[in-house]
Design an enzyme around this catalytic site. Sequence first.
Site, short mmCIF file in Angstrom:
data_model
loop_
_atom_site.label_atom_id
_atom_site.label_comp_id
_atom_site.label_asym_id
_atom_site.label_seq_id
_atom_site.Cartn_x
_atom_site.Cartn_y
_atom_site.Cartn_z
N LYS A 157 0.48 18.78 -2.82
CA LYS A 157 1.56 18.58 -3.79
C LYS A 157 1.36 17.24 -4.51
O LYS A 157 1.48 16.17 -3.90
CB LYS A 157 2.93 18.57 -3.12
N GLU B 17 -0.30 6.69 4.31
CA GLU B 17 -0.81 5.57 3.52
C GLU B 17 0.35 5.10 2.66
O GLU B 17 0.72 5.78 1.69
CB GLU B 17 -1.97 6.02 2.61
N CYS C 253 -1.19 0.23 -4.68
CA CYS C 253 -0.57 -0.03 -3.37
C CYS C 253 -1.05 -1.35 -2.79
O CYS C 253 -0.30 -2.07 -2.17
CB CYS C 253 -0.89 1.11 -2.43
N GLU D 227 8.16 -4.60 -2.11
CA GLU D 227 7.17 -4.07 -3.03
C GLU D 227 7.83 -3.76 -4.38
O GLU D 227 8.82 -3.02 -4.44
CB GLU D 227 6.56 -2.79 -2.46
P1 NAD Z 1 7.07 8.31 -3.37
O1 NAD Z 1 7.11 8.08 -1.89
O2 NAD Z 1 8.33 8.28 -4.12
O3 NAD Z 1 6.39 9.71 -3.70
C1 NAD Z 1 5.11 10.06 -3.21
C2 NAD Z 1 5.02 11.56 -3.16
O4 NAD Z 1 5.93 12.03 -2.17
C3 NAD Z 1 5.38 12.28 -4.45
O5 NAD Z 1 4.53 13.39 -4.58
C4 NAD Z 1 6.82 12.72 -4.20
O6 NAD Z 1 7.20 13.85 -4.93
C5 NAD Z 1 6.77 13.04 -2.72
N1 NAD Z 1 8.06 12.97 -2.03
C6 NAD Z 1 9.18 12.32 -2.41
N2 NAD Z 1 10.16 12.49 -1.48
C7 NAD Z 1 9.63 13.27 -0.50
C8 NAD Z 1 10.12 13.76 0.74
N3 NAD Z 1 11.35 13.51 1.16
N4 NAD Z 1 9.29 14.52 1.51
C9 NAD Z 1 8.02 14.76 1.12
N5 NAD Z 1 7.51 14.33 -0.05
C10 NAD Z 1 8.28 13.57 -0.85
O7 NAD Z 1 6.01 7.24 -3.89
P2 NAD Z 1 5.55 7.03 -5.40
O8 NAD Z 1 6.65 6.28 -6.08
O9 NAD Z 1 5.06 8.29 -6.00
O10 NAD Z 1 4.27 6.12 -5.20
C11 NAD Z 1 4.33 4.78 -5.06
C12 NAD Z 1 4.19 4.37 -3.62
O11 NAD Z 1 2.97 4.86 -3.08
C13 NAD Z 1 4.12 2.88 -3.47
O12 NAD Z 1 4.95 2.46 -2.40
C14 NAD Z 1 2.65 2.62 -3.14
O13 NAD Z 1 2.42 1.44 -2.43
C15 NAD Z 1 2.30 3.83 -2.36
N6 NAD Z 1 0.85 4.07 -2.34
C16 NAD Z 1 0.14 3.80 -1.20
C17 NAD Z 1 -1.24 3.98 -1.17
C18 NAD Z 1 -2.03 3.68 0.08
O14 NAD Z 1 -3.19 4.09 0.14
N7 NAD Z 1 -1.47 3.01 1.06
C19 NAD Z 1 -1.91 4.46 -2.30
C20 NAD Z 1 -1.16 4.73 -3.45
C21 NAD Z 1 0.22 4.52 -3.45
#
Ligand code: NAD
Length: 483
Positions: free
Chosen positions: A187, A261, A295, A392
Site C-alpha cells: 500500500k 522504519e 527520515c 520531527e
Molecule cells: P504516516 O505514518 O502518516 O504514513 C505512512 C503510511 O502509513 C502511509 O501509506 C499511510 O497511508 C499509512 N497509514 C496511515 N495510518 C495507518 C494506520 N493506522 N495503519 C496502517 N497504515 C497507516 O507517515 P508519512 O507522513 O507518510 O511519512 C513520513 C514519516 O515517515 C516520517 O515520520 C518519516 O521519518 C518516516 N520515514 C521513515 C523512514 C525510515 O526508513 N526510517 C523512511 C521514510 C520515511
Amino acid sequence: MMSNTTWNLDPSLESTALVQIKPQYELFIDGKWQAPLSKTYFDSINPADETHLAKIAWANQADVDLAVRAARTAYTNVWSQLSGAERGKYLFRIARLMQEKARELAVLETLDGGKPIREARDVDVPLACNHFFYYAGWADKLLEAFPGQNPAALGVAGQITPWNFPLLMLAWKIAPALACGNTVVLKPAETTSLTALKFAEICQEAGLPPGVVNIVTGYGDTGAALVAHPDLDKIAFTGSTAVGKQIQKACIGTTKKLTLELGGKSANIILEDAPIDQAVEGVINAIFFNQGHVCCAGSRLFVQESIATQVLDKLKFRLQSIYVGNPLDKNTDIGAINSKKQLETIERYIQLGLEEGAEIYQPTCELPSAGYYCKPTLFTDVAQSARIVQEEIFGPVLTIQTFRTIEEVVQKANNTPYGLAAGIWTDKGARIFGVSQQLQAGVVWANTYNKFDPASPFGGYKESGFGREGGLHGLRAYLKFPN
Ligand code: NAD
C-alpha cells in the site's frame, strides 16, 4: 525566470511529454486492474501547482482481502515453486524495465510528490533500480548468504510505504521480499501512489506471474486493514513513529514478523577542525535535500563554539543562493512540500519556534503563488528541551546549537526519543570513530551525508524503529531459519 538574491536563471523545465497519467487508476490485484469493491476513489494532486493528476481507487477491507488471497495463491502455487535463479530472472527483468523507463518514473515522482526533478532523476530512480539489481543477484545465493541456516521464505508480506521516497521505499520492500521467495501486497502513501501504479504496469510488462505483486491504494484505513489481515506472515512499515506504534500494537499476539522504519531527528555535528566549506554544503544537503522530507535528515546541527559564527554566516550566505520553486525546473534546489497538510504542520512548527523564543533566519527568495512551498529556515538560540529540537518536523527547518566538548555534544545528540542517523564533520579519523561509537543512531555518516547504497543496511534505534532494510540484513527480514 527563477530568482534568488544572488542571480537570475532562465527556466530549464523537464518535459512531461513522455509521461502518460491515466485519468483513473484501479487496484492492481492478481495481475489485473480491478475496480475497487469499495466503489470509492480519491484525487491525487500535483503539490507544485495544486492541479488534479488522477483519480485513484480507495481500497477497503474486502479489496485488501482479495489482494491477500491473490498473493497467497501465487505464493503457494507459483512463486514458492520457482528456483532462486528463476526468481532472479524476473527481478533482473523488472530492474532493466525500470532503467528503460527511468526518465518517465522520475518525472512522475516529481509531479506526484513535489521533489526536484534533479533528485528524482539522480537519486530516487537510480537507487530504486539498483535495489532491484542488487537483490536479483542474491535470489539464487540465499544458501551462501546464510550458510548452514537453511533459509526459507516467510510467505505473504503486507508492506506500507510513506510519501517522501515513494518508488525507492517500494524498491526497499518489494525487491528483497521477492528475492527471498515471498509474495507481497503493497500500500503506497495516499499522496504519492502514481509510481507504485506505474511499477504495477512494469510487473505486467515483465511477465511477473499474477498475484506475486499486488498494489492496493488508499488512506490509513486501507493500511490498517492490511495490517489486521490474519493471513499475512510479515508486515513491513515505513512511516511515522505514531502510526508505527499503532501497527506494533496491532501485531501483538500474532505470528506476523514485523519491521518498522520510523521517524528521526538526526544530529549533524561539526567539530572545529572540519573542512568548513565542505561541511556547510553537507549541512545544506543533509536538511534541505528533498525539502527536509527525509527520515534521516540532519535536522539538528551542532557546531563547536569556536567556529559557530563562521559556520552560521556561511550557511546564511549559501541559503541566499538556493532556488525554491517549480520542482520540474532543473535549477530547483527545494521543490514543493508534499501536501497542504504537511505544509501546515511545518508552518505550525515554525510559529512554535518563534513562540519558544528562538531566533529565525529565512532567505529573501520569492515563493510561487500556487502550490505548497516553504522557505529554508534556520533557528538559533534554541534550548535542548525546545519542541522544535525534540520533535520531527519533516520539512526544511534546521535548529542550530553550539557545544564546547565532545562529551557535551554526544549527550545532546543522543537526547531525543529518536535514533535514526547522524553526521560528523572533522579532519581526524580517530575522532570520527570515537564520536560515532557513542552516537545512538542506525547510520553515522562521516564528512558526508545522505549517502545510500543497496548493499548497506539502513534502520533505526529507539523510537526510529527496528529491523534493517538493505544489504544482507534486508534479506534476513524476509526469511525464516528453521535451523
Ligand atoms: P504516516 O505514518 O502518516 O504514513 C505512512 C503510511 O502509513 C502511509 O501509506 C499511510 O497511508 C499509512 N497509514 C496511515 N495510518 C495507518 C494506520 N493506522 N495503519 C496502517 N497504515 C497507516 O507517515 P508519512 O507522513 O507518510 O511519512 C513520513 C514519516 O515517515 C516520517 O515520520 C518519516 O521519518 C518516516 N520515514 C521513515 C523512514 C525510515 O526508513 N526510517 C523512511 C521514510 C520515511
